[in-house]
Design a protein around this motif. Structure first.
Motif, PDB file in Angstrom:
ATOM      1  N   ILE A  52      58.670  -0.578  -5.825  1.00 50.37           N
ATOM      2  CA  ILE A  52      57.312  -0.935  -6.545  1.00 50.37           C
ATOM      3  C   ILE A  52      57.019  -2.462  -6.301  1.00 50.37           C
ATOM      4  O   ILE A  52      57.780  -3.312  -6.593  1.00 50.37           O
ATOM      5  N   GLN A 107      50.595  -2.583  -4.848  1.00 54.45           N
ATOM      6  CA  GLN A 107      50.458  -1.407  -5.442  1.00 54.45           C
ATOM      7  C   GLN A 107      49.150  -0.489  -5.602  1.00 54.45           C
ATOM      8  O   GLN A 107      48.935   0.489  -5.336  1.00 54.45           O
ATOM      9  N   ARG A 121      51.060   6.095  -4.493  1.00 51.21           N
ATOM     10  CA  ARG A 121      51.588   5.417  -5.519  1.00 51.21           C
ATOM     11  C   ARG A 121      52.219   6.179  -6.540  1.00 51.21           C
ATOM     12  O   ARG A 121      53.521   6.048  -6.953  1.00 51.21           O
ATOM     13  N   HIS A 159      56.034   6.308  -4.853  1.00 56.58           N
ATOM     14  CA  HIS A 159      56.862   5.495  -5.085  1.00 56.58           C
ATOM     15  C   HIS A 159      57.359   5.346  -6.677  1.00 56.58           C
ATOM     16  O   HIS A 159      58.645   5.145  -6.901  1.00 56.58           O
ATOM     17  N   TYR A 165      49.006   4.865 -13.785  1.00 53.86           N
ATOM     18  CA  TYR A 165      49.626   4.666 -12.477  1.00 53.86           C
ATOM     19  C   TYR A 165      49.925   3.037 -12.846  1.00 53.86           C
ATOM     20  O   TYR A 165      51.250   2.828 -12.763  1.00 53.86           O
ATOM     21  N   THR A 166      49.062   2.376 -13.242  1.00 54.28           N
ATOM     22  CA  THR A 166      49.374   0.899 -13.506  1.00 54.28           C
ATOM     23  C   THR A 166      50.397   0.785 -14.623  1.00 54.28           C
ATOM     24  O   THR A 166      51.092  -0.226 -14.321  1.00 54.28           O
ATOM     25  N   GLU A 193      54.055   1.492 -13.148  1.00 53.40           N
ATOM     26  CA  GLU A 193      54.424   0.443 -12.327  1.00 53.40           C
ATOM     27  C   GLU A 193      54.924  -0.664 -13.212  1.00 53.40           C
ATOM     28  O   GLU A 193      55.787  -1.390 -12.722  1.00 53.40           O
TER      29      GLU A 193
END
Length: 138
Positions: free
Chosen positions: A44, A50, A58, A61, A118-119, A122
Motif C-alpha cells: 500500500i 494509491q 487498488r 493491493h 477503498y480509501t 488503505e
C-alpha cells in the motif's frame, strides 16, 4: 463500524497494552511484526499514488495486504496472533469486493466498493503498518 475505525480501535488497544506492559512482545513477535510492516508498506503506497491507481489494482493491493496479515498470523501465537486475527477479521469485507463489472451474470454476492471505501481500507492498512512498526520497536 467501518474498517478504518475498527483498525484504529484495535491499534489503540495494542499500543495501550504495550505502554502498560501487559504485552511484552517476544523477539519472534518483533521479527514477524517487522516483516509484516515492511510487506504492508510495500503493498500500500502513499495515498496520492494509491488513489491514482485503477480500482482493480487498488483491490489487488488490498488483497495482498490481507495475505500479508494471514501469513504473519500463521507464524505467531498469543497477543500478536490475537491482534493480527482481529485486524484480518476487520478487513474481511475486502474479500467480498469486486472491481470488474457484473455484465456476465452472478458475482457470488461480490459488491463494487465506493472510492471512499477503498480509501478507508488503505488508511486502515497504513494504521496497521504504524502499529506493527511500534510493536517492532518495543
Amino acid at each position: 463500524m467501518d474498517m478504518r475505525t475498527s483498525i484504529e480501535i484495535l491499534s489503540e488497544e495494542a499500543e495501550q497494552q504495550l505502554r502498560d506492559h501487559v504485552w511484552a512482545p517476544t523477539t519472534a513477535d518483533r521479527t514477524i511484526a517487522a516483516k509484516a510492516a515492511a510487506d504492508l508498506n510495500a503493498v500500500i503506497s502513499a495515498p496520492s499514488a494509491q488513489g491514482a491507481l485503477p480500482a482493480i489494482d487498488r483491490l489487488e493491493h488490498l488483497r495482498e495486504a490481507l495475505a500479508v496479515l494471514a501469513i504473519a498470523l500463521a507464524h505467531v501465537h498469543g497477543r500478536l496472533a490475537w491482534f493480527l486475527g482481529a485486524a484480518t477479521t476487520a478487513l474481511t469485507p475486502v474479500l467480498n469486493w469486486r472491481a470488474l463489472p457484473d455484465q456476465h451474470g452472478p458475482t457470488f454476492g461480490a459488491v463494487e466498493p465506493s472510492p471512499q471505501e477503498y480509501t478507508d481500507a488503505e488508511s486502515a492498512i497504513r494504521r496497521l503498518h504504524a502499529t506493527l512498526t511500534h510493536i517492532t520497536a518495543t
